[in-house]
Design a protein around this motif. Structure first.
Motif, short mmCIF file in Angstrom:
data_model
loop_
_atom_site.label_atom_id
_atom_site.label_comp_id
_atom_site.label_asym_id
_atom_site.label_seq_id
_atom_site.Cartn_x
_atom_site.Cartn_y
_atom_site.Cartn_z
N LEU A 213 36.40 38.14 -3.97
CA LEU A 213 35.35 37.24 -3.47
C LEU A 213 35.49 35.84 -4.08
N ALA A 214 35.99 35.76 -5.31
CA ALA A 214 36.28 34.46 -5.91
C ALA A 214 37.58 33.89 -5.35
N ASP A 215 38.57 34.74 -5.13
CA ASP A 215 39.85 34.27 -4.57
C ASP A 215 39.65 33.67 -3.18
N LEU A 216 38.70 34.21 -2.42
CA LEU A 216 38.50 33.74 -1.05
C LEU A 216 37.71 32.45 -0.97
N ALA A 217 37.49 31.82 -2.11
CA ALA A 217 37.02 30.43 -2.12
C ALA A 217 38.17 29.47 -1.86
N ALA A 218 39.39 29.98 -1.78
CA ALA A 218 40.55 29.13 -1.45
C ALA A 218 40.34 28.51 -0.09
N PRO A 219 40.70 27.23 0.09
CA PRO A 219 40.41 26.52 1.33
C PRO A 219 41.06 27.13 2.56
N ILE A 220 40.31 27.13 3.67
CA ILE A 220 40.85 27.50 4.98
C ILE A 220 41.44 26.26 5.63
N LEU A 221 42.62 26.41 6.25
CA LEU A 221 43.31 25.29 6.90
C LEU A 221 43.37 25.51 8.41
N PRO A 222 43.54 24.42 9.18
CA PRO A 222 43.51 24.52 10.64
C PRO A 222 44.82 25.02 11.22
N LYS A 223 44.77 26.20 11.83
CA LYS A 223 45.97 26.75 12.45
C LYS A 223 46.45 25.87 13.59
N HIS A 224 45.53 25.27 14.35
CA HIS A 224 45.94 24.50 15.52
C HIS A 224 46.74 23.25 15.13
N LEU A 225 46.64 22.82 13.88
CA LEU A 225 47.42 21.66 13.42
C LEU A 225 48.66 22.06 12.63
N LEU A 226 48.64 23.22 12.00
CA LEU A 226 49.73 23.60 11.09
C LEU A 226 50.46 24.88 11.49
N GLY A 227 49.90 25.62 12.43
CA GLY A 227 50.45 26.94 12.74
C GLY A 227 51.87 26.93 13.27
N ASN A 228 52.29 25.83 13.89
CA ASN A 228 53.65 25.76 14.43
C ASN A 228 54.65 25.13 13.46
N VAL A 229 54.19 24.75 12.28
CA VAL A 229 55.09 24.16 11.29
C VAL A 229 55.74 25.29 10.49
N PRO A 230 57.07 25.36 10.42
CA PRO A 230 57.71 26.39 9.60
C PRO A 230 57.24 26.33 8.15
N LEU A 231 57.13 27.49 7.52
CA LEU A 231 56.63 27.55 6.15
C LEU A 231 57.40 26.62 5.23
N ASP A 232 58.72 26.57 5.39
CA ASP A 232 59.52 25.77 4.46
C ASP A 232 59.44 24.27 4.76
N GLN A 233 58.69 23.88 5.80
CA GLN A 233 58.51 22.47 6.10
C GLN A 233 57.07 22.00 5.92
N LEU A 234 56.19 22.91 5.52
CA LEU A 234 54.79 22.55 5.36
C LEU A 234 54.59 21.47 4.30
N ASP A 235 55.41 21.51 3.25
CA ASP A 235 55.22 20.55 2.17
C ASP A 235 55.65 19.14 2.54
N ALA A 236 56.22 18.97 3.73
CA ALA A 236 56.62 17.64 4.19
C ALA A 236 55.79 17.19 5.39
N SER A 237 54.74 17.93 5.72
CA SER A 237 53.93 17.62 6.89
C SER A 237 53.10 16.36 6.68
N ASP A 238 52.88 15.60 7.77
CA ASP A 238 52.01 14.43 7.70
C ASP A 238 50.58 14.83 7.32
N PHE A 239 50.23 16.07 7.59
CA PHE A 239 48.90 16.59 7.26
C PHE A 239 48.59 16.43 5.78
N ASN A 240 49.61 16.45 4.95
CA ASN A 240 49.41 16.47 3.50
C ASN A 240 48.73 15.23 2.97
#
Length: 597
Positions: A213-240
């Motif tokens: 219940l404490a772990d699930l305080a981790a932020p939820i992110l928008p799938k519609h903006l990030l769901g198509n970005v490969p995991l290994d490219q998320l750290d370079a997304s403009d979203f950041n």
């Protein structure tokens, strides 16, 4: 890259940023926006979860003195907050990159932009956030979360269970070994939509696990903006650096090395925040921040201990500032090797160690007054903290008695107790590069010698020596008596199973176990198993009170201190504010700013 700026330039920036914001709102720093009038405060965003999910008040926490919330509060103004360095990202996935590599500034900023299923209040309790309630299965092996209806992303898109499922599967699969990832991988079996599927999420667990219940305080992110970005490219997304969240504030601007500006989210599910803008101002030089506080161009800042104490000595300071301190989630301790065959495996010797020492003056001298003496591993702000836990301290006569009962006496008159012809001589290892730990180790020597325990302080390199001492593959393995150690950024949940449960003892078959001291207590094991399996917060708090009492008696660690953070808040900022908590910004949307000089 983090760009540092000179103190002189920072003073100009602080003034320019605040002035620019005032011009944007058409008002001075603390006044409401000109086209608004005081209106009733929005209804509380808190909701009541089911009985299994609700929380009860823990021990009283110091709360910054604030007036009773009036029927009408001012709207508008800008809250200016010091951050000591620029943010490295505004994507919560990359704020924490593992032990010793957390971006605390980014965590503060993203905490206002995003929400989790739960959020942690000022007593570190998980309370409803994007999930308005949850149900726990009778066997504790699944939790079903019911999302609030009508919650929108800050781009207007609806929040659905797909966002939740994508986010936590990303946490699980993203490369890294953060505390959150460790907990989720250890506990979560599967995450699925439930009924109705758009607004309900079920977590299937490998075992009953209340800390989730404490772990699930981790932020939820928008799938519609990030769901198509490969995991290994998320750290370079403009979203950041152009984040879109659901929180009370939304991203407005980031000037590298200068500031991050957030504006109130008009569609926030709890109603628009009272304060129109939050400006996080980069101020690496603490003295510049102190000056800006005094000039009124900075509202809220952590400052050095000496500056805070200087503020506290000023006559009439309470009418100008709120001052408070809180304990860091990290802490320091003496780790005893309690494995069979080692002298300190006898709890009476560890108790004698504690009784020989007077912790408060020892910590005060070792840390220059900056450290908070602690008696356990649960943060004092926590709902689970038991302030009445017994304390073994400053009773040399009882220490000598315990040594005698354990068969250790001074048979040759040299002042050191011995047993079977062997004197009680302890090598106390400590990091050579940490002056406070070295000082604490040295200060322990004379009072321990006074009861017959000889200690030799051994300053060493952490990587090459201390790591070898706790490496089960090293020969000889676990070759130490005691070491002055520290844990960094402990979880807000009170679960200390990984540190002390016998299943977590480090060995050749379990080389990554965190219980490197070899603590093995059937009583602790049972209490800990029950506590992490118990979702009722009242029953769980009672179990942790028993655990704290047991650890205070068994003393696998001799707890030393937690670092403190010294906070100063301008008196124009008011509301239900608790600066004596690591989670002091948790309800910032309910704060307000009153006009005045």
């Amino acid at each position: 890259m983090i760009h540092w700026i000179s103190p002189a330039r920072l003073i100009r920036l602080l003034g320019c940023v605040v002035l620019g914001l005032a011009l944007l709102t058409g008002c001075d720093l603390f006044a409401p926006a000109p086209n608004t009038t005081p209106v009733p405060s929005p209804p509380s965003a808190a909701t009541t979860a089911n009985p299994a999910a609700s929380a009860t008040a823990g021990p009283a926490s110091p709360v910054a003195p604030t007036p009773t919330t009036p029927a009408n509060v001012p709207r508008g103004g800008t809250l200016t907050v010091r951050i000591p360095h620029d943010v490295t990202t505004l994507n919560p996935l990359f704020v924490d990159k593992g032990p010793g590599n957390q971006d605390a500034a980014a965590a503060q900023v993203t905490g206002l932009i995003f929400n989790g299923l739960t959020r942690l209040d000022d007593q570190l309790r998980p309370v409803p956030d994007l999930a308005e309630s949850w149900d726990v299965a009778p066997d504790g092996l699944s939790l079903t979360f019911h999302l609030r209806s009508g919650v929108k992303w800050q781009d207007g898109s609806p929040v659905t269970s797909a966002d939740v499922i994508w986010t936590y599967n990303t946490w699980l699969n993203l490369t890294g070994t953060t505390t959150l990832q460790y907990h989720l991988r250890d506990a979560v079996l599967q995450i699925q939509p439930a009924d109705p599927p758009e607004s309900t999420v079920r977590f299937w667990l490998k075992k009953p696990y209340a800390p989730i219940l404490a772990d699930l305080a981790a932020p939820i992110l928008p799938k519609h903006l990030l769901g198509n970005v490969p995991l290994d490219q998320l750290d370079a997304s403009d979203f950041n650096f152009k984040p879109v969240g659901t929180g009370p504030y939304e991203f407005s601007d980031h000037k590298e090395g200068e500031n991050v500006i957030l504006t109130a989210n008009p569609d926030y599910y709890g109603g628009p925040p009272n304060i129109s803008r939050v400006a996080f101002l980069v101020a690496p030089d603490a003295q510049v921040a102190v000056n800006a506080l005094s000039q009124g161009t900075l509202s809220l800042a952590e400052v050095p201990q000496a500056a805070w104490e200087e503020y506290a000595r000023r006559p009439g300071i309470q009418s100008l500032f709120t001052l408070a301190r809180y304990a860091d989630p990290s802490y320091y301790f003496v780790a005893f090797n309690v494995r069979a065959g080692h002298a300190l495996s006898d709890p009476r010797l560890r108790q004698a160690w504690a009784l020989a020492l007077n912790k408060e003056p020892l910590v005060r001298e070792a840390t220059g007054g900056a450290g908070l003496p602690i008696w356990g591993d649960i943060n004092p702000a926590s709902w689970a903290f038991a302030p009445d836990t017994p304390r073994l301290n400053n009773d040399p006569a009882r220490a000598r008695q315990l040594l005698t009962e354990a068969g250790w006496t001074d048979t040759n008159g040299d002042g050191i107790v011995d047993k079977g012809g062997e004197p009680l001589k302890i090598s106390l290892y400590v990091r050579a590069d940490d002056p406070a730990r070295r000082k604490a180790a040295e200060l322990m020597g004379p009072p321990l010698a006074a009861v017959g325990i000889s200690t030799t302080v051994v300053p060493v390199d952490f990587e090459s020596v201390i790591n070898a001492k706790i490496d089960p593959l090293h020969d000889p393995a676990f070759d130490f008596h005691a070491m002055v150690m520290g844990w960094d950024n402990q979880s807000p949940d009170p679960d200390d199973y990984p540190l002390f449960h016998s299943s977590q003892i480090r060995s050749k078959s379990n080389p990554n176990g965190l219980n490197y001291i070899g603590y093995n207590s059937p009583e602790y094991d049972e209490l800990s198993r029950k506590a992490r399996s118990e979702y009722d917060p009242v029953k769980r708090a009672a179990l942790y009170a028993q655990i704290q009492a047991l650890l205070a008696q068994d003393l696998p660690y001799y707890f030393l201190w937690a670092d403190q953070h010294y906070m100063v808040l301008n008196h124009h900022v008011q509301g239900p504010i608790n600066l004596a908590s690591p989670r002091y910004l948790w309800n910032v949307e309910k704060w307000w700013i009153v006009p005045g000089p």
